[in-house]
Design a protein around this motif. Structure first.
Motif, short mmCIF file in Angstrom:
data_model
loop_
_atom_site.label_atom_id
_atom_site.label_comp_id
_atom_site.label_asym_id
_atom_site.label_seq_id
_atom_site.Cartn_x
_atom_site.Cartn_y
_atom_site.Cartn_z
N ASP A 1 -1.91 -4.37 0.90
CA ASP A 1 -1.96 -4.42 2.37
C ASP A 1 -3.23 -3.81 2.94
O ASP A 1 -3.63 -4.15 4.05
CB ASP A 1 -0.75 -3.69 2.96
CG ASP A 1 0.56 -4.42 2.68
OD1 ASP A 1 0.51 -5.62 2.35
OD2 ASP A 1 1.62 -3.78 2.78
N ASP A 2 -3.84 -2.88 2.21
CA ASP A 2 -5.02 -2.17 2.71
C ASP A 2 -5.94 -1.85 1.53
O ASP A 2 -5.63 -0.99 0.72
CB ASP A 2 -4.57 -0.89 3.42
CG ASP A 2 -5.71 -0.05 3.96
OD1 ASP A 2 -6.89 -0.47 3.86
OD2 ASP A 2 -5.43 1.04 4.48
N LEU B 1 0.92 -0.33 -5.43
CA LEU B 1 0.39 -1.69 -5.52
C LEU B 1 0.56 -2.42 -4.19
O LEU B 1 -0.37 -3.07 -3.69
CB LEU B 1 1.10 -2.44 -6.64
CG LEU B 1 0.55 -3.80 -7.04
CD1 LEU B 1 -0.90 -3.67 -7.51
CD2 LEU B 1 1.41 -4.39 -8.14
N GLU B 2 1.72 -2.28 -3.60
CA GLU B 2 2.00 -2.89 -2.28
C GLU B 2 1.06 -2.33 -1.22
O GLU B 2 0.50 -3.07 -0.41
CB GLU B 2 3.46 -2.63 -1.90
CG GLU B 2 3.87 -3.27 -0.61
CD GLU B 2 4.38 -4.68 -0.81
OE1 GLU B 2 4.51 -5.37 0.19
OE2 GLU B 2 4.62 -5.09 -1.96
#
Length: 91
Positions: free
Chosen positions: A37-38, A32-33
């Motif tokens: 971020d991308d 998820l992180e």
């Protein structure tokens, strides 16, 4: 439990055996992180949910953990040895 894969993280978490939940949450949060971020990594998140939905199906089958343990500790041939034997057999 149906044999159909599920993609909703809450449904996966509820359906997973208790012992699998911490690893699912760790991997889910990491994916998820990365997706946050991308955006190109968003597909990876979907693939992770799909893999874990399949784990829900197999981990809830009777004898799953016993089969895993038997594969780890049971009699067998080390992988390297088995590969060498198979290659030799094919020659």
């Amino acid at each position: 439990m149906s044999a159909q894969p599920i993609g909703d993280p809450q449904t996966i978490l509820r359906a997973l055996p208790e012992r699998e939940r911490p690893e699912f949450l760790r991997q889910y949060r990491q994916a998820l992180e990365a997706a946050r971020d991308d955006v190109a990594r968003y597909r990876d998140l979907g693939q992770l949910l799909h893999r874990w939905s399949l784990i829900v199906v197999v981990a809830n089958r009777p004898g799953y953990y016993e089969a895993i343990e038997a594969a780890r500790t049971g009699p067998g041939v080390p992988l390297g040895e088995a590969v060498r034997a198979e290659l030799a057999r094919r020659r």
